[in-house]
Design an enzyme around this catalytic site. Structure first.
Site, PDB file in Angstrom:
ATOM      1  N   PRO A   1       0.814  -1.500  -0.126  1.00  0.00           N
ATOM      2  CA  PRO A   1      -0.205   0.177   0.189  1.00  0.00           C
ATOM      3  C   PRO A   1       0.979   1.228   0.429  1.00  0.00           C
ATOM      4  CG  PRO A   1      -0.836  -1.686   1.395  1.00  0.00           C
ATOM      5  CD  PRO A   1       0.747  -1.775   1.070  1.00  0.00           C
ATOM      6  N   PRO A   2       0.777   1.980  -1.367  1.00  0.00           N
ATOM      7  CA  PRO A   2       1.105   3.684  -1.117  1.00  0.00           C
ATOM      8  C   PRO A   2       1.113   4.697   0.649  1.00  0.00           C
ATOM      9  CG  PRO A   2      -0.844   3.771  -2.554  1.00  0.00           C
ATOM     10  CD  PRO A   2      -0.802   2.096  -1.886  1.00  0.00           C
ATOM     11  N   THR A   3       0.111   4.081   1.230  1.00  0.00           N
ATOM     12  CA  THR A   3       0.359   4.674   2.478  1.00  0.00           C
ATOM     13  C   THR A   3       1.449   4.240   3.903  1.00  0.00           C
ATOM     14  OG1 THR A   3      -0.962   3.855   3.098  1.00  0.00           O
ATOM     15  CG2 THR A   3      -1.743   5.730   2.193  1.00  0.00           C
ATOM     16  N   CYS A   4       2.126   3.059   3.222  1.00  0.00           N
ATOM     17  CA  CYS A   4       2.643   2.203   3.881  1.00  0.00           C
ATOM     18  C   CYS A   4       4.426   2.335   4.410  1.00  0.00           C
ATOM     19  CB  CYS A   4       2.311   0.305   4.419  1.00  0.00           C
ATOM     20  SG  CYS A   4       0.517   0.273   4.648  1.00  0.00           S
ATOM     21  N   LEU A   5       5.278   2.366   5.319  1.00  0.00           N
ATOM     22  CA  LEU A   5       6.360   2.436   5.183  1.00  0.00           C
ATOM     23  C   LEU A   5       7.044   1.347   5.378  1.00  0.00           C
ATOM     24  CD1 LEU A   5       6.820   4.598   8.070  1.00  0.00           C
ATOM     25  CD2 LEU A   5       6.309   5.407   5.428  1.00  0.00           C
TER      26      LEU A   5
END
Length: 110
Positions: free
Chosen positions: A106-110
């Site tokens: 996911p793009p929001t996960c580091l």
């Protein structure tokens, strides 16, 4: 990087996410989970199949808050809460559900 499952070599990212979600199956999920120290049980499968269906329908991954809300809307209050999802995926519900489900990071996960 590569993941070997049933004699097949599957390409992965440096973070261990499959490069092709189309190559995912239950054996692949079991191996991805094993590498993360998880044993997949029925409750995990429900979330894994949910997030795969979400991705298929919407062609994107939700952020963590949207993920919890979508689970709540589809599977009910008991399963659509952070505590329940964190218990299933202690290292991070959205990130590791996506990883084990063979989806992109996911793009929001580091």
């Amino acid at each position: 990087m590569a993941l070997i499952v049933d004699g097949a070599e599957l390409a992965t990212t440096d973070d261990g996410f499959l490069r092709s979600a189309d190559l995912w199956n239950r054996n692949v999920a079991d191996e991805l989970a094993r590498l993360e120290g998880l044993v997949i049980e029925e409750a995990h499968w429900e979330i894994l199949l949910f997030i795969r269906d979400y991705y298929r329908k919407f062609q994107h991954l939700p952020n963590a808050r949207m993920f919890v809300a979508a689970v709540r809307k589809t599977l009910g209050e008991e399963k659509g809460n952070s505590r329940y999802l964190q218990k299933l995926f202690p290292q991070g519900p959205l990130k590791y559900a996506c990883k084990i489900a063979g989806l992109p990071k996911p793009p929001t996960c580091l």
